[in-house]
Design a protein around this motif. Structure first.
Motif, mmCIF file in Angstrom:
data_model
loop_
_atom_site.group_PDB
_atom_site.id
_atom_site.type_symbol
_atom_site.label_atom_id
_atom_site.label_comp_id
_atom_site.label_asym_id
_atom_site.label_seq_id
_atom_site.Cartn_x
_atom_site.Cartn_y
_atom_site.Cartn_z
ATOM 1 N N TYR A 748 0.856 -1.179 0.000
ATOM 2 C CA TYR A 748 0.000 0.000 0.000
ATOM 3 C C TYR A 748 0.904 1.245 0.000
ATOM 4 O O TYR A 748 1.985 1.259 0.600
ATOM 5 C CB TYR A 748 -0.859 0.012 1.269
ATOM 6 C CG TYR A 748 -2.316 -0.325 1.048
ATOM 7 C CD1 TYR A 748 -2.700 -1.342 0.170
ATOM 8 C CD2 TYR A 748 -3.313 0.366 1.732
ATOM 9 C CE1 TYR A 748 -4.049 -1.651 -0.010
ATOM 10 C CE2 TYR A 748 -4.654 0.059 1.561
ATOM 11 C CZ TYR A 748 -5.013 -0.953 0.680
ATOM 12 O OH TYR A 748 -6.336 -1.255 0.503
ATOM 13 N N ILE A 749 0.431 2.307 -0.640
ATOM 14 C CA ILE A 749 1.233 3.529 -0.694
ATOM 15 C C ILE A 749 1.494 4.089 0.703
ATOM 16 O O ILE A 749 2.581 4.542 1.007
ATOM 17 C CB ILE A 749 0.546 4.568 -1.598
ATOM 18 C CG1 ILE A 749 0.735 4.155 -3.061
ATOM 19 C CG2 ILE A 749 1.102 5.978 -1.361
ATOM 20 C CD1 ILE A 749 0.080 5.084 -4.057
ATOM 21 N N ILE A 750 0.481 4.048 1.583
ATOM 22 C CA ILE A 750 0.698 4.565 2.933
ATOM 23 C C ILE A 750 1.733 3.731 3.674
ATOM 24 O O ILE A 750 2.514 4.253 4.483
ATOM 25 C CB ILE A 750 -0.637 4.622 3.729
ATOM 26 C CG1 ILE A 750 -0.445 5.337 5.070
ATOM 27 C CG2 ILE A 750 -1.213 3.236 3.946
ATOM 28 C CD1 ILE A 750 -0.027 6.768 4.959
ATOM 29 N N ASP A 751 1.810 2.431 3.395
ATOM 30 C CA ASP A 751 2.823 1.574 4.013
ATOM 31 C C ASP A 751 4.202 1.894 3.447
ATOM 32 O O ASP A 751 5.202 1.947 4.173
ATOM 33 C CB ASP A 751 2.484 0.100 3.790
ATOM 34 C CG ASP A 751 1.124 -0.271 4.362
ATOM 35 O OD1 ASP A 751 0.710 0.375 5.347
ATOM 36 O OD2 ASP A 751 0.488 -1.192 3.819
ATOM 37 N N GLN A 752 4.241 2.092 2.112
ATOM 38 C CA GLN A 752 5.502 2.508 1.492
ATOM 39 C C GLN A 752 5.951 3.848 2.083
ATOM 40 O O GLN A 752 7.140 4.059 2.362
ATOM 41 C CB GLN A 752 5.323 2.660 -0.018
ATOM 42 C CG GLN A 752 5.060 1.367 -0.774
ATOM 43 C CD GLN A 752 4.881 1.629 -2.260
ATOM 44 O OE1 GLN A 752 4.851 2.775 -2.713
ATOM 45 N NE2 GLN A 752 4.737 0.557 -3.025
ATOM 46 N N SER A 860 18.932 -1.207 10.319
ATOM 47 C CA SER A 860 19.170 -1.513 8.905
ATOM 48 C C SER A 860 17.936 -1.094 8.115
ATOM 49 O O SER A 860 16.833 -1.542 8.391
ATOM 50 C CB SER A 860 19.438 -3.009 8.716
ATOM 51 O OG SER A 860 19.582 -3.318 7.342
ATOM 52 N N THR A 861 18.123 -0.195 7.153
ATOM 53 C CA THR A 861 17.024 0.224 6.293
ATOM 54 C C THR A 861 17.406 -0.021 4.842
ATOM 55 O O THR A 861 18.580 -0.232 4.525
ATOM 56 C CB THR A 861 16.691 1.723 6.493
ATOM 57 O OG1 THR A 861 17.863 2.500 6.217
ATOM 58 C CG2 THR A 861 16.223 1.991 7.917
ATOM 59 N N ASN A 862 16.415 0.012 3.964
ATOM 60 C CA ASN A 862 16.639 -0.302 2.555
ATOM 61 C C ASN A 862 16.566 0.976 1.727
ATOM 62 O O ASN A 862 15.638 1.775 1.890
ATOM 63 C CB ASN A 862 15.577 -1.300 2.073
ATOM 64 C CG ASN A 862 15.958 -1.951 0.766
ATOM 65 O OD1 ASN A 862 16.525 -1.315 -0.115
ATOM 66 N ND2 ASN A 862 15.646 -3.241 0.645
ATOM 67 N N SER A 863 17.524 1.165 0.841
ATOM 68 C CA SER A 863 17.558 2.390 0.044
ATOM 69 C C SER A 863 16.330 2.532 -0.865
ATOM 70 O O SER A 863 15.951 3.651 -1.223
ATOM 71 C CB SER A 863 18.835 2.433 -0.801
ATOM 72 O OG SER A 863 18.888 1.318 -1.683
ATOM 73 N N ILE A 864 15.692 1.408 -1.223
ATOM 74 C CA ILE A 864 14.525 1.516 -2.107
ATOM 75 C C ILE A 864 13.329 2.122 -1.384
ATOM 76 O O ILE A 864 12.355 2.503 -2.013
ATOM 77 C CB ILE A 864 14.135 0.144 -2.717
ATOM 78 C CG1 ILE A 864 13.586 -0.805 -1.637
ATOM 79 C CG2 ILE A 864 15.287 -0.473 -3.463
ATOM 80 C CD1 ILE A 864 12.941 -2.051 -2.225
ATOM 81 N N TRP A 865 13.416 2.211 -0.046
ATOM 82 C CA TRP A 865 12.329 2.835 0.698
ATOM 83 C C TRP A 865 12.272 4.343 0.446
ATOM 84 O O TRP A 865 11.247 4.975 0.708
ATOM 85 C CB TRP A 865 12.479 2.606 2.203
ATOM 86 C CG TRP A 865 12.389 1.175 2.624
ATOM 87 C CD1 TRP A 865 12.032 0.109 1.864
ATOM 88 C CD2 TRP A 865 12.673 0.667 3.927
ATOM 89 N NE1 TRP A 865 12.072 -1.044 2.600
ATOM 90 C CE2 TRP A 865 12.465 -0.736 3.884
ATOM 91 C CE3 TRP A 865 13.083 1.233 5.126
ATOM 92 C CZ2 TRP A 865 12.655 -1.562 4.990
ATOM 93 C CZ3 TRP A 865 13.276 0.433 6.241
ATOM 94 C CH2 TRP A 865 13.062 -0.964 6.168
ATOM 95 N N LYS A 866 13.379 4.916 0.016
ATOM 96 C CA LYS A 866 13.437 6.368 -0.157
ATOM 97 C C LYS A 866 12.720 6.756 -1.434
ATOM 98 O O LYS A 866 13.261 6.664 -2.529
ATOM 99 C CB LYS A 866 14.892 6.842 -0.195
ATOM 100 C CG LYS A 866 15.042 8.360 -0.117
ATOM 101 C CD LYS A 866 14.552 8.896 1.220
ATOM 102 C CE LYS A 866 14.787 10.391 1.348
ATOM 103 N NZ LYS A 866 14.214 10.932 2.585
ATOM 104 N N LYS A 867 11.478 7.174 -1.298
ATOM 105 C CA LYS A 867 10.648 7.566 -2.440
ATOM 106 C C LYS A 867 10.014 8.918 -2.132
ATOM 107 O O LYS A 867 8.894 8.994 -1.621
ATOM 108 C CB LYS A 867 9.558 6.523 -2.710
ATOM 109 C CG LYS A 867 10.091 5.153 -3.087
ATOM 110 C CD LYS A 867 10.765 5.192 -4.461
ATOM 111 C CE LYS A 867 11.244 3.804 -4.876
ATOM 112 N NZ LYS A 867 11.950 3.833 -6.175
ATOM 113 N N PRO A 868 10.719 10.003 -2.404
ATOM 114 C CA PRO A 868 10.196 11.328 -2.033
ATOM 115 C C PRO A 868 8.828 11.631 -2.593
ATOM 116 O O PRO A 868 8.041 12.352 -2.001
ATOM 117 C CB PRO A 868 11.253 12.281 -2.603
ATOM 118 C CG PRO A 868 12.496 11.453 -2.692
ATOM 119 C CD PRO A 868 12.044 10.060 -3.025
ATOM 120 N N GLY A 869 8.476 11.136 -3.797
ATOM 121 C CA GLY A 869 7.176 11.428 -4.369
ATOM 122 C C GLY A 869 6.012 10.945 -3.527
ATOM 123 O O GLY A 869 4.891 11.451 -3.652
#
Length: 1003
Positions: A748-752, A860-869
């Motif tokens: 879900y976008i809110i989860d992302q 530990s976090t994942n770089s793909i989580w970074k989605k400014p839009g």
């Protein structure tokens, strides 16, 4: 494509390249923050339990499940912490991490606390700061080196140990004193060590260092000789700070200043004997002229040897209106001194101080003694008359003047602060702080040289141990030549990182102002200065052979041998033979011991002989103490500082900002904080984690206040944090990350969006820990878990968590985010709250190894989580929800449907990402809006009910390459369907009938 945009325009605008934070300024319309403030009053189904009448559906709702208690009350918190320490292997953690095959090492060198009493909140502030640092460094992958130590020698321990013996203490032999003091120190060490361990401090508790340990003492003796051989240590007859109450010399670090000390302030005439040649034409030889001086220590007048002036400053000869006498004083002091003396001065002549060269004055109390007029740079115009009386025996600057001009340095005061026979019958045996000063003032009156006497309150040095005033008097002492190391020491400090930065200036100032350091003391509880003195001559014996022999003896037997073995056994056979053998030995062991600041200052040599510490962390008093002595000994031995970074914290105060003292009754014991007092309604048990939270959240670079309000606030903070973590635990009870994780692009976008925020949170909190700014780490936590988790995300997702099917991808998407949030949260609090972190970690339901958060690494976090839009999509929807909720204050949002109308364009495409179908009660937009059903339209609906509320607004999108402000309309209408008895949304076709979603789930 992640966004699922069906029209290419959003992608073309660079949506994925956005970097603007969700909560930042610059948004048009109502902000998300204002929505959060109002959201607490909205009663939606997503934050309520199913109704009791729907008992048949209660078991179908998947409520959180966890065995972690909601709250620990009374002794439960303290008992839980002890259980966690045992269960999670707190005592084995240090040795475990030292055995790891890791190259990177972090060395925090522990400054030794003083072994003279119970652990107090100052200890707690210091040790907990160190432990937070070490636990963070360990979790990030460094092998931590942290060996605790204690400062075990010195007068405070000796006094406390002997105070219990009363008058018997005066007849004890040196060895009896040492034995008593050692027993006292050992008992204090065990008490403090137990307290530090109880606070959760991770350290090498099996290999602590103690300054009374034989091997440690031997290293001190070696260091002394190493500096002596380099001509950095010498013995001389000099004025030093002297404590009459303790009968020993003191270093500056052993002083504390009493701002309320009251002295006798006197203005004294020094009659001119020989006019300066440059002023001979101005002065009438038949008229009496006197130099005026001012001092707050009239007892030093009998020891006067000169009167000093500033060569570059202007001075005046004035005539006193009251007496007709002529005086000399600084030109700019004429008016103020005349007013103080209650008279007027007529200026006869003004000249430069240099013109007083070759002049002299008569001593004001001793006939036939001459006091020459001499130039000096320590004279100032801030106080006094611009002329200073010089008593070389009782002032550091005075001594410098005497050395330059070869003046006598007669000392008229003994070790007890009493005038000696040399001071004359009138003063002999009188104490300088009592009748001695009064007698000197009477002597000045009798010679008519006293102009004025008054009480003067000012800051004055006191002995930090006995709390009594000190004096300056000369004696033969051992000194370190700081001036020979000043340049190297200052240069090495410039390479050290100071936190705060201003602390470096304090150390540099201290070094520049101290030409030498007195390191000898006249006591017995300490390490002897390893020098032998000739019985009749002023000769000493010390060389590499004597030192090597002593080091071997002390390593094996301790420094007691200096008092127990005869002199011939303290010397090596070869040296003894050179001196004529034991029968003709003329040398005896010296009676001085080393300053304890020298002892603790060499700790780096014993604990970290082959490496520099990454960090020294102590209170601000150590800028002139342990930081300073460690620097000097290291520079002397290795020409560099012993530390790469220095962190300086403030002192602990009561909540009223007062210094803690038993007399004020405001002392707070860490033990009572943790375990509670006798009256637990007054002093409840808080546990160690609350003490640790207080340390972390405080601005430790200033003074730190503590009291009931502070501790209760800390407990409330941790209770809120505990409930947040418990919610996370309860909602991943049926989640297995290995089989149930939803890929990020399918969430879900809110989860992302929450994982996007989580990555930013992880970076910020990691950076705060790296900068040792634990207060900032706490602020990041406090901004994240109440606002972005509890108030925002948790409120939105409860319907999806509780009412969707157990294995539904929408629910698993949410649980995937919750599991990641839980993992980051528990690690982010672990250095500060190790007991709570381990408790939570033990309740995580899915399999994990190892069974300790501290053995499993850092965030530990994942770089793909970074989605400014993502921020644009969520914030735009929240802006519209603000408008909706603001229109129904205090009402249940689920009683309404919402129609969102947006003109075609980028905003429509962004919001469209949250919609799977035209009108829905389970779409992502509906979840965010908190309404029963939500519709998204590109134009107004054909018909709008009469009771509808129309809300208009605009939203500015400012992305890379495009800036677009779009109008929108939010139409709020009463729900058109019936209330579902399971989820409470108004999405059922008829009353007491389940909505389509709940029908499908329960089937």
């Amino acid at each position: 494509m992640l966004w699922g945009l069906r029209r290419g325009r959003a992608a073309a605008t660079g949506l994925a390249g956005l970097r603007r934070p969700l909560w930042g300024p610059g948004w048009r319309g109502t902000t998300t923050t204002s929505f959060l403030r109002r959201f607490d009053t909205v009663n939606g189904a997503s934050n309520q339990q199913p109704p009791s009448k729907a008992g048949s559906y209660r078991e179908t709702v998947r409520l959180p499940k966890t065995s972690m208690p909601m709250k620990l009350v009374g002794r439960q918190q303290a008992d839980m912490e002890l259980e966690i320490q045992q269960k999670c292997g707190f005592s084995e953690l240090y040795s475990w991490q030292r055995k790891r095959d890791i190259k990177e090492e972090f060395c925090l060198h522990d400054g030794p606390p003083y072994a003279n009493g119970e652990a107090h909140v100052g200890h707690a502030l210091n040790k907990i700061l160190k432990d937070i640092t070490n636990r963070f460094q360990m979790m990030r992958g460094s092998k931590v080196h942290f060996v605790p130590g204690w400062d075990c020698h010195g007068l405070p321990i000796e006094l406390k140990a002997l105070s219990k013996l009363g008058e018997k203490a005066q007849n004890l032999s040196p060895m009896e004193i040492r034995k008593t003091a050692r027993a006292f120190a050992e008992a204090a060490i065990e008490k403090q060590k137990s307290a530090f361990i109880r606070w959760g401090v991770m350290a090498d508790w099996d290999n602590c260092y103690y300054t009374f340990d034989g091997k440690y003492e031997a290293q001190q003796i070696k260091m002394f000789y190493q500096m002596y051989a380099k001509d950095l240590i010498y013995r001389a007859y000099k004025p030093v700070f002297w404590s009459p109450s303790a009968r020993t010399a003191l270093a500056e670090a052993e002083l504390e200043y009493n701002p309320e000390h009251v002295s006798h302030s006197v203005y004294v005439k020094f009659p001119l004997l020989k006019p300066p040649s440059m002023l001979a034409s101005v002065l009438d030889s038949s008229l009496p002229v006197s130099a005026i001086i001012w001092t707050t220590q009239p007892w030093t007048i009998p020891a006067n040897q000169a009167v000093c002036y500033m060569p570059e400053s202007k001075y005046s000869i004035v005539k006193c209106a009251n007496s007709g006498e002529f005086y000399i004083l600084a030109a700019e002091k004429v008016s103020s001194i005349a007013a103080l003396l209650g008279t007027e001065f007529e200026v006869i002549s003004t000249f430069l101080g240099a013109d007083m060269d070759s002049g002299s004055c008569a001593h004001p109390t001793i006939a036939d003694r001459v006091s020459p007029l001499l130039p000096a740079h320590h004279v100032t115009l801030t106080k006094g008359t611009g002329l200073v009386h010089v008593a070389p025996a009782h002032g550091m600057e005075d001594y410098s003047v005497a050395s330059m001009h070869k003046l006598p340095m007669d000392c008229l005061v003994d070790e007890l602060g009493n005038f000696t026979e040399a001071a004359g019958n009138e003063l002999e045996n009188k104490n300088v702080f009592e009748e001695g000063s009064d007698t000197v003032i009477k002597m000045l009156q009798s010679t008519k040289n006293l102009l004025k006497e008054e009480k003067f309150t000012h800051s004055y040095p006191y002995d930090w141990r006995t709390k009594k005033p000190v004096i300056i008097r000369p004696s033969k002492q051992w000194f370190v030549k700081i001036e020979n190391m000043t340049a190297t020491a200052k240069d090495s400090l410039r390479k050290v990182k100071f936190i705060p930065v201003s602390a470096m200036n304090s150390m540099v100032d201290t070094i520049e102002k101290r030409p030498y350091w007195c390191i000898s003391r006249q006591r017995v509880w300490g390490v002897p200065i390893p020098v032998f003195h000739h019985k009749t001559k002023d000769e000493i014996l010390i060389n590499s052979q004597t030192i090597e022999h002593l080091v071997q003896l002390v390593e094996k037997h301790g420094s007691d041998i200096w008092w127990t073995l005869p002199p011939e056994q303290l010397l090596p056979q070869k040296v003894l033979a050179q001196l004529g053998g034991p029968d003709t030995l003329e040398f005896v062991p010296g009676q001085d011991i080393l300053d304890i600041w020298f002892e603790s200052g060499t700790s780096w040599n014993c604990v970290l002989p082959d490496k520099r510490a990454d960090l020294y962390l102590e209170g601000k008093d150590q800028l002139g103490g342990w930081f300073h002595s460690s620097l000097l000994t290291s520079v002397a031995a290795k020409n560099k500082s012993p530390y790469r970074a220095v962190l300086v914290h403030g002192f602990t105060l009561s909540e009223k900002g007062e210094k803690m003292s038993k007399s004020l009754g405001n002392v707070i014991s860490p033990d009572i904080i943790i375990n509670g007092g006798q009256d637990q309604s007054k002093d409840p048990p808080y546990g160690a984690d609350i003490l640790r939270w207080w340390v972390a959240e405080s601005n430790v670079f200033n003074e730190v206040k503590i009291g009931p309000r502070t501790l209760n606030a800390a407990r409330d903070d941790i209770d809120k944090l505990r409930n947040t973590l418990r919610f996370l635990l309860g909602n991943v009870a049926d989640f297995n990350p290995e089989t149930d994780t939803v890929p990020f692009e399918e969430m879900y976008i809110i989860d992302q969006y929450m994982l996007h925020l989580l990555q930013d949170f992880g970076k910020k909190i990691t950076e705060a820990y790296k900068q040792y700014d634990f207060g900032k780490a706490v602020r990041h936590l406090q901004a994240f878990y109440p606002r972005q988790l509890s108030n925002f995300y948790f409120s939105i997702i409860k319907d999806r968590l509780y009412c969707e099917g157990e294995k539904d991808r929408k629910r698993r998407s949410c649980q995937t985010a919750l599991a990641e949030i839980l993992d980051v949260m528990v690690r982010s609090i672990a250095p500060i709250l190790p007991h709570l972190a381990e408790e939570v970690f033990q309740h995580i339901p899915y399999e994990k190894e190892p069974k300790s958060v501290f053995r499993s690494g850092w965030i530990s976090t994942n770089s793909i989580w970074k989605k400014p839009g993502l921020e644009e999509a969520v914030d735009a929807a929240c802006t519209m929800r603000d408008a909706f909720l603001g229109s129904i204050p205090g009402k249940n949002s689920l009683e309404y449907d919402v129609i969102v109308v947006i003109d075609p364009g980028l905003l429509f495409e962004i919001i469209e990402m949250l919609v799977d179908e035209g009108t829905s009660g389970i779409s992502q937009l509906s979840e965010l809006m908190m309404a029963s059903q939500t519709s998204l339209l590109a134009q107004d609906p054909i018909a709008i009910p009469a009771d509808a509320i129309e809300l208009k607004g605009s939203y500015l999108i400012n992305m890379e390459g495009i800036r677009e402000e779009t109008s929108y309309k939010v139409i709020v209408i009463p729900a058109t369907k019936e209330k579902c008895p399971r989820c409470w949304k108004y999405t059922a076709d008829s009353s007491n009938q389940l909505c389509p979603r709940c029908t499908e789930v329960t089937a």
